[in-house]
Design a protein around this motif. Sequence first.
Motif, PDB file in Angstrom:
ATOM      1  N   PHE A   1     -86.208  66.614  -3.235  1.00  0.00           N
ATOM      2  CA  PHE A   1     -86.732  67.341  -2.090  1.00  0.00           C
ATOM      3  C   PHE A   1     -88.147  66.897  -1.749  1.00  0.00           C
ATOM      4  CE2 PHE A   1     -83.369  69.870  -3.783  1.00  0.00           C
ATOM      5  CZ  PHE A   1     -82.772  70.445  -2.671  1.00  0.00           C
TER       6      PHE A   1
ATOM      7  N   ASN B   1     -90.727  68.685  -1.133  1.00  0.00           N
ATOM      8  CA  ASN B   1     -91.764  69.373  -1.923  1.00  0.00           C
ATOM      9  C   ASN B   1     -91.412  69.359  -3.407  1.00  0.00           C
ATOM     10  OD1 ASN B   1     -89.555  70.995  -1.752  1.00  0.00           O
ATOM     11  ND2 ASN B   1     -90.730  72.886  -1.694  1.00  0.00           N
TER      12      ASN B   1
ATOM     13  N   ALA C   1     -89.459  70.775  -5.226  1.00  0.00           N
ATOM     14  CA  ALA C   1     -88.668  71.946  -5.608  1.00  0.00           C
ATOM     15  C   ALA C   1     -88.349  71.969  -7.097  1.00  0.00           C
ATOM     16  CB  ALA C   1     -87.392  72.044  -4.762  1.00  0.00           C
ATOM     17  N   LEU C   2     -89.326  71.635  -7.929  1.00  0.00           N
ATOM     18  CA  LEU C   2     -89.128  71.783  -9.377  1.00  0.00           C
ATOM     19  C   LEU C   2     -89.154  73.266  -9.714  1.00  0.00           C
ATOM     20  CD1 LEU C   2     -91.426  68.921 -10.708  1.00  0.00           C
ATOM     21  CD2 LEU C   2     -88.951  68.885 -10.381  1.00  0.00           C
ATOM     22  N   PHE C   3     -88.409  73.668 -10.727  1.00  0.00           N
ATOM     23  CA  PHE C   3     -88.370  75.078 -11.103  1.00  0.00           C
ATOM     24  C   PHE C   3     -89.634  75.414 -11.888  1.00  0.00           C
ATOM     25  CE2 PHE C   3     -83.803  73.721 -11.133  1.00  0.00           C
ATOM     26  CZ  PHE C   3     -83.524  74.219  -9.876  1.00  0.00           C
ATOM     27  N   PRO C   4     -90.494  76.257 -11.313  1.00  0.00           N
ATOM     28  CA  PRO C   4     -91.816  76.447 -11.925  1.00  0.00           C
ATOM     29  C   PRO C   4     -91.755  77.197 -13.257  1.00  0.00           C
ATOM     30  CG  PRO C   4     -91.537  77.898 -10.032  1.00  0.00           C
ATOM     31  CD  PRO C   4     -90.344  77.004 -10.070  1.00  0.00           C
ATOM     32  N   HIS C   5     -90.660  77.921 -13.492  1.00  0.00           N
ATOM     33  CA  HIS C   5     -90.603  78.725 -14.715  1.00  0.00           C
ATOM     34  C   HIS C   5     -89.970  77.968 -15.875  1.00  0.00           C
ATOM     35  CE1 HIS C   5     -86.868  79.104 -12.581  1.00  0.00           C
ATOM     36  NE2 HIS C   5     -86.282  79.696 -13.586  1.00  0.00           N
ATOM     37  N   MET C   6     -89.614  76.709 -15.634  1.00  0.00           N
ATOM     38  CA  MET C   6     -88.989  75.944 -16.713  1.00  0.00           C
ATOM     39  C   MET C   6     -89.866  74.738 -17.039  1.00  0.00           C
ATOM     40  SD  MET C   6     -85.120  75.630 -15.371  1.00  0.00           S
ATOM     41  CE  MET C   6     -84.210  77.046 -14.793  1.00  0.00           C
TER      42      MET C   6
ATOM     43  N   PHE D   1     -81.194  70.698 -16.092  1.00  0.00           N
ATOM     44  CA  PHE D   1     -80.541  71.768 -15.320  1.00  0.00           C
ATOM     45  C   PHE D   1     -79.132  71.398 -14.852  1.00  0.00           C
ATOM     46  CE2 PHE D   1     -79.875  74.626 -11.757  1.00  0.00           C
ATOM     47  CZ  PHE D   1     -80.429  75.810 -12.207  1.00  0.00           C
ATOM     48  N   GLY D   2     -79.017  70.223 -14.230  1.00  0.00           N
ATOM     49  CA  GLY D   2     -77.726  69.812 -13.683  1.00  0.00           C
ATOM     50  C   GLY D   2     -76.699  69.548 -14.773  1.00  0.00           C
TER      51      GLY D   2
ATOM     52  N   ARG E   1     -95.139  72.196 -18.152  1.00  0.00           N
ATOM     53  CA  ARG E   1     -94.648  72.921 -16.971  1.00  0.00           C
ATOM     54  C   ARG E   1     -94.940  72.090 -15.730  1.00  0.00           C
ATOM     55  NH1 ARG E   1     -92.626  78.525 -17.447  1.00  0.00           N
ATOM     56  NH2 ARG E   1     -92.531  78.695 -19.698  1.00  0.00           N
TER      57      ARG E   1
ATOM     58  N   ARG F   1     -84.637  64.493 -12.383  1.00  0.00           N
ATOM     59  CA  ARG F   1     -83.751  65.654 -12.394  1.00  0.00           C
ATOM     60  C   ARG F   1     -82.483  65.369 -11.586  1.00  0.00           C
ATOM     61  NH1 ARG F   1     -85.639  71.260  -9.701  1.00  0.00           N
ATOM     62  NH2 ARG F   1     -85.414  69.957  -7.858  1.00  0.00           N
TER      63      ARG F   1
ATOM     64  N   LEU G   1     -85.895  76.351  -3.714  1.00  0.00           N
ATOM     65  CA  LEU G   1     -85.504  76.241  -5.119  1.00  0.00           C
ATOM     66  C   LEU G   1     -84.037  76.600  -5.309  1.00  0.00           C
ATOM     67  CD1 LEU G   1     -88.612  77.793  -6.910  1.00  0.00           C
ATOM     68  CD2 LEU G   1     -88.008  75.386  -6.709  1.00  0.00           C
TER      69      LEU G   1
ATOM     70  N   ALA H   1     -82.199  73.640  -4.400  1.00  0.00           N
ATOM     71  CA  ALA H   1     -82.271  72.662  -5.483  1.00  0.00           C
ATOM     72  C   ALA H   1     -81.262  73.010  -6.565  1.00  0.00           C
ATOM     73  CB  ALA H   1     -83.681  72.618  -6.061  1.00  0.00           C
TER      74      ALA H   1
ATOM     75  N   LEU I   1     -77.933  70.967  -7.778  1.00  0.00           N
ATOM     76  CA  LEU I   1     -77.727  70.538  -9.161  1.00  0.00           C
ATOM     77  C   LEU I   1     -76.525  71.220  -9.783  1.00  0.00           C
ATOM     78  CD1 LEU I   1     -81.468  70.509 -10.139  1.00  0.00           C
ATOM     79  CD2 LEU I   1     -79.996  68.505  -9.952  1.00  0.00           C
TER      80      LEU I   1
ATOM     81  N   LEU J   1     -87.842  84.123 -11.609  1.00  0.00           N
ATOM     82  CA  LEU J   1     -89.098  84.033 -10.870  1.00  0.00           C
ATOM     83  C   LEU J   1     -89.524  85.377 -10.301  1.00  0.00           C
ATOM     84  CD1 LEU J   1     -88.620  80.621  -9.062  1.00  0.00           C
ATOM     85  CD2 LEU J   1     -90.299  81.174 -10.812  1.00  0.00           C
TER      86      LEU J   1
ATOM     87  N   VAL K   1     -96.851  81.826 -11.561  1.00  0.00           N
ATOM     88  CA  VAL K   1     -96.479  80.594 -10.860  1.00  0.00           C
ATOM     89  C   VAL K   1     -97.700  80.018 -10.149  1.00  0.00           C
ATOM     90  CG1 VAL K   1     -95.047  79.585  -9.105  1.00  0.00           C
ATOM     91  CG2 VAL K   1     -94.162  81.435 -10.512  1.00  0.00           C
TER      92      VAL K   1
END
Lengths: 398, 392, 293
Positions: free
Chosen positions: A95, A97, A99-104, A112-113, A144, A160, C191, C194, C198, C213, C293
């Motif tokens: 993407f 931006n 779009a990485l998952f910020p909480h992982m 993830f996939g 992170r 990813r 997200l 995304a 995936l 989140l 975040v």
Amino acid sequence: MSDANSSEAPPVAGDPVVRLEQVTKRFGDYVAVEEADFGIASGEFFSMLGPSGCGKTTTLRMIAGFEQPTGGRIVLEGRDVSRTPPHKRDVNTVFQNYALFPHMNIFDNVAFGLRNRKTPKDVVRTRVMEILEVVRLPDMAERRPNQLSGGQQQRIALARALVNLPKALLLDEPLGALDLKLRQVMQIELKRIQREVGITFIFVTHDQEEALTMSDRIAVMTQGRVDQIGTPTEIYHRPATAFVAGFIGTANLLPVTVRSQQGDEVTVDSRAGGQFSVPAGGRTHQPGSDATLMVRPERLVPTGAPLHGGAPAGTIEATVTSLLFQGPVVRCGVRTSAGADLVAHLGPEDDPAQFSVGSPITMTWAYDGAYLVPEAISADQAGVTHMDDDETAALAAG
Amino acid sequence: MSGPVTRRQFMTRAGLAAGGLVVAPSVLAACGGSDSKSSGSGSSEGKGDAQVWFDNWTLYIDKPDDELYGKGGTLDEFQKATGLKIKYTEGINDNGELFAKIQPLLSKGQPIGPNIIAPTFWMAGRLITLGWVEKLPLDKVPNAKNLITSLQKPPSDPTGEYSLPWQAGIAGIAYNQEITGRELRTVQDLWDPAFKGKIGMLTEMRDTIGLIAMSEGIDLDKPTFDKFQPAFDKLDKEVKNGQIRQFTGNDYVDDLEQGNYAACIGWSGDVVQLSKSNPNIKFVVPESGGTLWFDTMVIPNEASNVDDVAKWMDFVYDPVNAARITASVQYISPVQGVQDELRKMGGDAAELADSQLLFPDASTLANLQSWGNLDKEQEQLFDEEFAKISGT
Amino acid sequence: MARRATADDRGLRKSKWAPYGFLSPGIIWLVLFFLVPVGILLKASLSTKPSRFEEPVFDWNFSNFSTAFGDYGTEFVRSFVFAGIATLLAILIGYPLAYWIATRGGRWKNFLIGLVVVPFFTSYLIRTIAWTSILQDDGPVVALYRLLPWVGADGRILATPMAVIGGLTYNFMSFMILPIYVSLEKIDFRLTEAAADLGSTPWGAFRKVVFPLSLPGVFAGSLLVFIPAAGDYLNNRYLGSPQTSMIGTVVQNKFLVQFDYPQAAALSIVLMVIITAMVLVYSRFLGTEGLAV
């Protein structure tokens, strides 16, 4: 691959991985994509290029499954996926931006996939670490996303998606957020990675230079339509429309009328006066039809300078309006007697020192240095296009 | 809720709403040491140029703008008749809250602001016992002779020198005949298994425990915890077995109307009004007896203008003025002669004159008891036990 | 260079105090309206009243605390159970609502969130009393309720734990919805694309990406619901019965009816300490620090 657009392209290796068949997308009354119809070959680096709002991102999102086409079909490896939700399509997206998952952490992002596909734990670990090697960030697994720089995030986003070995990797302006230097590094990196993994890349960009540098083939889009599909050289030298001519690199455009054609040589009348000989570019041009003559700045020279690619095709009387020293070339702006502004890139062999602003100049180009675009333009569209991007590119090159 | 909001209805709700707000200042006042200067009851502003400041419960007097009973209410009439200015505030919502507000000042011998307040009889009794109220200048209140006999020298004020009743009422059994399907007569009727989970009690400890005690053969004179233990046991048993659904304040009126209650302990004044719109709602003084409660007028210590206060008391003990108040608030008037005056007023007011609940006859009165005074230790035992059982 | 460094140094030293200057209104507020009252409460909780209407005397009377645990354990446990269930229900009801507004609200978002807050324009007390009308035994709600196979013809909602928990859930619902909404609003919904890209199903994307989140919002909402609910007495007062009395009821009665300030103060402190402990455990369990975040 039987339509008019792709018939211009040389045959590409392998079968099409993705094929768009008359794909149309409307949002209410607004037509975002109109009858897109082309195929993308396995292992190809394919770009969709155009200004914002041209429909390139919408097309990409339809391939990814985030949008469904209003008409037509999208075929992925022979299977119609037009109505298949994104999670059931074997393509992955990088993407704009990221779009990485910020909480992982990075590892979990990349895994993830694979985990969604219930891949065994040890396989996940091996594959994630492998792909992190490929993007050259093997030590970041525990970090992170917000601890990474923009370029690093970009590589992770790539990893990813790639770790899933998709049939096609979709990249939505992935380099747009990076600064120029990093963008250039990443362009090379992307090419390297693509060669390494051998996956089809479908790349969306508005940056013509980026597209030219990286792509095997480019689809130039404007206002929802695909104007031309071809290799970078084809598109640069033999643009199918005035828009393509102007959007890819800098072009001097002159409105002309076809007088006659003999074999591959066309004689045209400039609407500002004068007559030129132009290669037909494999087409048949109807006498009396309006067309556009294109000369790239590097082919436009003062009379007397050495010519490459045949005899002089004709002359244009003009006055020098600007002279900008740009290192390898001098960017020379001239105004024709008909009032069109043209640009010539003068090399040392053209002896630019002999000119000064205000002095008269007679411009010419070799027979092979011009191309006849089978599309008419109006008189006020005559002259050089794409000034701004040209300057930017010149700066970048410097 | 149908009908006008009565004094007690309002008191319960406003009191609870204010309860949360009142906790913090009362703790501060109670624990904050000797420099506490919290404001007086009712309001923080002074008496101004008024000679009399009466802080009373909400909706507890006729007002000049009372549409039903015309312009020129009792307050206006008083000012006209005496030339004295009276400030009337509706600052009392709850006896406990009132006490929490005035305790820090009165315990230090400071004036609270108003020079008459209207605690309920048992709270008046507490204030009298604590020595926080002035002796009334009864020689300057000749109309005090009109006080009905049943309220003379009540146990809360055994000498009758400290308080004069303001308005009174009866606690008895209220029931919805549509649900009970029969007339109720006794407290025992409340324990009928057919009404399981549909019986309500009042959060007002003296009314609930009083009625049950009388039904268990305990009189309300000289109450002690030991003597009342059987009444608490009875209440506890009926709560635990689910017979009693809830303890409420004045909202029992809604519960009765909405079919949540078959029967409950209630107050006469409410049922007078409620039965007008819903004839199935009945009020009965149980055979074993009902309680007579009343609110009082007392003068807090350090009050100014005591003689002017006497004039006000004298004024409202004049049957003509008392009748005007009764016609508006519809409680039992402590003033003799009100019944005749209401008849003279005619119309709706005259109808009130014939109500057993406003003017109980001798036999009804004989069946009513007032609480004897609880000393503070005993009262604490009662309150604690009641709170434990009622979960309120 | 050396002189410059000194000047910078001095500037630094000066600015070291500046933050405290900005903080001082907050610190003063905290001291005046939190620390001092808590101190007074603590002092009161260790006091004895010589007699009912005298002021408490501070004498390290710890028996108030043993009474608090000994006599009111049931009410404490009930309060936490009720508040816990109410919090859970508020999440179950409030989350989908907040999610719907955040994702589907479009240009109506602010209006819809405004609607969530509208109940606050009516007094909390009035709203609670309104439920007594809605849930009255003769009313249509109870009539429907009685049709349920396990409810008899004399089934009721009022004066049951169900009504009290329902009242708590209702009254504090907005405090759950608002923070959840805010945290959902902040989430970049690309997200979820995304995640779908995936291979996550819509539910999977929600479970693995959106919900984690939004946890800070759920955490904040849970505290905002649980804490006042655990100390509430009005819902029990109007919707409950003697069998559902909560610790707030006891504290209220001790303060206002029995004037037992020491006991009331001890109960309040125990309540405060238990809630604080629960909050700490809860926050550790959820690990909100890592979620920033």
